[in-house]
Write a protein that holds these residues in place. Structure first.
Motif, PDB file in Angstrom:
ATOM      1  N   ASP A 166    -100.687  29.246  21.826  1.00 43.62           N
ATOM      2  CA  ASP A 166    -101.520  30.435  21.970  1.00 43.62           C
ATOM      3  C   ASP A 166    -102.228  30.461  23.321  1.00 43.62           C
ATOM      4  N   GLU A 167    -102.213  29.297  24.009  1.00 39.96           N
ATOM      5  CA  GLU A 167    -102.915  29.184  25.280  1.00 39.96           C
ATOM      6  C   GLU A 167    -101.952  28.659  26.334  1.00 39.96           C
ATOM      7  N   GLU A 168    -102.357  28.786  27.590  1.00 41.54           N
ATOM      8  CA  GLU A 168    -101.508  28.301  28.680  1.00 41.54           C
ATOM      9  C   GLU A 168    -101.406  26.778  28.613  1.00 41.54           C
ATOM     10  N   PRO A 169    -100.203  26.213  28.856  1.00 40.66           N
ATOM     11  CA  PRO A 169    -100.027  24.768  28.730  1.00 40.66           C
ATOM     12  C   PRO A 169    -100.887  23.960  29.689  1.00 40.66           C
ATOM     13  N   GLU A 170    -101.341  24.557  30.794  1.00 40.47           N
ATOM     14  CA  GLU A 170    -102.125  23.810  31.776  1.00 40.47           C
ATOM     15  C   GLU A 170    -103.449  23.321  31.210  1.00 40.47           C
ATOM     16  N   ILE A 171    -103.942  23.943  30.135  1.00 43.45           N
ATOM     17  CA  ILE A 171    -105.242  23.539  29.611  1.00 43.45           C
ATOM     18  C   ILE A 171    -105.140  22.332  28.689  1.00 43.45           C
ATOM     19  N   PHE A 172    -103.925  21.918  28.318  1.00 37.00           N
ATOM     20  CA  PHE A 172    -103.767  20.815  27.388  1.00 37.00           C
ATOM     21  C   PHE A 172    -103.865  19.481  28.132  1.00 37.00           C
ATOM     22  N   GLU A 173    -104.604  18.550  27.561  1.00 45.70           N
ATOM     23  CA  GLU A 173    -104.755  17.240  28.179  1.00 45.70           C
ATOM     24  C   GLU A 173    -103.448  16.462  28.139  1.00 45.70           C
ATOM     25  N   GLU A 174    -102.663  16.640  27.088  1.00 47.92           N
ATOM     26  CA  GLU A 174    -101.385  15.977  26.971  1.00 47.92           C
ATOM     27  C   GLU A 174    -100.276  17.025  27.033  1.00 47.92           C
ATOM     28  N   TYR A 175     -99.079  16.584  27.370  1.00 49.83           N
ATOM     29  CA  TYR A 175     -97.947  17.511  27.447  1.00 49.83           C
ATOM     30  C   TYR A 175     -97.691  18.127  26.076  1.00 49.83           C
ATOM     31  N   TYR A 176     -97.508  19.439  26.032  1.00 49.12           N
ATOM     32  CA  TYR A 176     -97.440  20.155  24.755  1.00 49.12           C
ATOM     33  C   TYR A 176     -96.193  19.838  23.937  1.00 49.12           C
ATOM     34  N   GLY A 177     -95.196  19.206  24.552  1.00 49.15           N
ATOM     35  CA  GLY A 177     -93.982  18.849  23.810  1.00 49.15           C
ATOM     36  C   GLY A 177     -94.043  17.475  23.169  1.00 49.15           C
ATOM     37  N   GLU A 178     -95.146  16.762  23.356  1.00 55.92           N
ATOM     38  CA  GLU A 178     -95.301  15.439  22.756  1.00 55.92           C
ATOM     39  C   GLU A 178     -95.819  15.602  21.332  1.00 55.92           C
ATOM     40  N   MET A 179     -94.959  15.347  20.377  1.00 53.29           N
ATOM     41  CA  MET A 179     -95.298  15.541  18.977  1.00 53.29           C
ATOM     42  C   MET A 179     -95.384  14.205  18.250  1.00 53.29           C
ATOM     43  N   GLN A 180     -96.043  14.230  17.112  1.00 48.75           N
ATOM     44  CA  GLN A 180     -96.060  13.067  16.223  1.00 48.75           C
ATOM     45  C   GLN A 180     -95.674  13.534  14.824  1.00 48.75           C
ATOM     46  N   PHE A 181     -94.711  12.847  14.243  1.00 51.06           N
ATOM     47  CA  PHE A 181     -94.197  13.221  12.941  1.00 51.06           C
ATOM     48  C   PHE A 181     -94.271  12.053  11.966  1.00 51.06           C
ATOM     49  N   GLN A 182     -94.208  12.409  10.703  1.00 53.06           N
ATOM     50  CA  GLN A 182     -94.025  11.457   9.613  1.00 53.06           C
ATOM     51  C   GLN A 182     -93.051  12.109   8.646  1.00 53.06           C
ATOM     52  N   ILE A 183     -92.074  11.350   8.171  1.00 48.73           N
ATOM     53  CA  ILE A 183     -91.099  11.922   7.249  1.00 48.73           C
ATOM     54  C   ILE A 183     -91.202  11.216   5.899  1.00 48.73           C
ATOM     55  N   SER A 184     -90.889  11.957   4.847  1.00 48.21           N
ATOM     56  CA  SER A 184     -90.947  11.385   3.507  1.00 48.21           C
ATOM     57  C   SER A 184     -89.809  11.939   2.662  1.00 48.21           C
ATOM     58  N   TRP A 185     -89.462  11.176   1.661  1.00 48.86           N
ATOM     59  CA  TRP A 185     -88.423  11.576   0.708  1.00 48.86           C
ATOM     60  C   TRP A 185     -88.749  10.915  -0.620  1.00 48.86           C
ATOM     61  N   LYS A 186     -88.942  11.738  -1.632  1.00 45.86           N
ATOM     62  CA  LYS A 186     -89.383  11.241  -2.942  1.00 45.86           C
ATOM     63  C   LYS A 186     -90.640  10.398  -2.758  1.00 45.86           C
ATOM     64  N   ASP A 187     -90.631   9.127  -3.190  1.00 41.66           N
ATOM     65  CA  ASP A 187     -91.843   8.322  -3.090  1.00 41.66           C
ATOM     66  C   ASP A 187     -91.821   7.389  -1.879  1.00 41.66           C
ATOM     67  N   HIS A 188     -90.963   7.685  -0.900  1.00 36.93           N
ATOM     68  CA  HIS A 188     -90.874   6.876   0.316  1.00 36.93           C
ATOM     69  C   HIS A 188     -91.430   7.662   1.494  1.00 36.93           C
TER      70      HIS A 188
END
Length: 232
Positions: A166-188
């Motif tokens: 929603d904002e220009e990427p220059e205002i972000f302290e970190e690169y906007y493409g750096e993501m953090q994920f967690q994946i799950s399946w059933k009880d794992h």
């Protein structure tokens, strides 16, 4: 909840042996939960996105399929007569790839490969994700250079996430493409992990800084693209 890190492998085994279609859930602190149908891992060439199809047609010589999962890309290349090796850190996924007929699947961390020279390094399904963060780009290019034959190339797809902002990427302290994920399946559930989406201009600049040439060879319909990178 069990912290079983081989989420993709366990889901793939259940699908392959028992036709269990329970999807994989993807969680991120920045977005709503998403799901991945396990059948998607088993897609054939006709079901693949156009960028993946284009990458497969561009593969030449000896190929290293990084993050080969259950072997869908590698099996297509194998049928074309190419010499292809696939690696994945998921033991269960590699087991399924072998059962599907891809004998050269190996449990291996890309960054720990010491031997082997390849004409094509293949990184698909947002292949830039393996880089994790932009600070790891020099390490990535260094490892690729070590594994490539003379005149070899990298084929990698990614996406520019600028459309999510929603904002220009220059205002972000970190690169906007750096993501953090967690994946799950059933009880794992996995531990959280870094995953990098990189825009074409940032990739081109990083390639130049590490003595590689980057060419965007095909663009998808929604900010996704396929890049070819060659060492200079």
């Amino acid at each position: 909840m069990s912290k079983n890190k081989d989420i993709f492998g366990e889901a793939a085994k259940a699908y392959y042996f028992n036709e269990d279609q329970t999807p994989i859930t993807v969680k991120s602190p920045d977005f709503d939960d998403d799901t991945i149908p396990v059948a998607y891992l088993f897609r054939d060439y006709a079901e693949m996105p156009v960028l993946e199809q284009a990458a497969l047609e561009m593969c030449e010589g000896t190929v290293l399929d990084v993050g080969c999962s259950v072997g869908s890309h590698s099996l297509y290349l194998q049928k074309k007569g190419l010499e292809v090796t696939g690696i994945d850190i998921s033991e269960a996924s590699v087991e399924i790839a072998k059962k599907r007929g891809f004998s050269q699947a190996q449990v291996q961390d890309f960054y720990k490969i010491e031997n082997g020279r390849f004409d094509t390094l293949l990184f698909l399904m947002n292949g830039s994700g393996i880089i994790g963060r932009t600070e790891n780009l020099p390490k990535f290019f260094q490892q690729c250079r070590k594994l490539l034959n003379e005149n070899g190339k990298i084929l990698m797809d990614s996406s520019d996430l600028i459309f999510l902002l929603d904002e220009e990427p220059e205002i972000f302290e970190e690169y906007y493409g750096e993501m953090q994920f967690q994946i799950s399946w059933k009880d794992h559930s996995s531990e959280a992990f870094d995953w990098l989406y990189i825009d074409p201009e940032t990739l081109k600049k990083a390639a130049e800084d590490n003595n590689f040439q980057c060419t965007i060879v095909k663009e998808g319909e929604h900010y996704d693209y396929l890049a070819e990178l060659r060492p200079l």
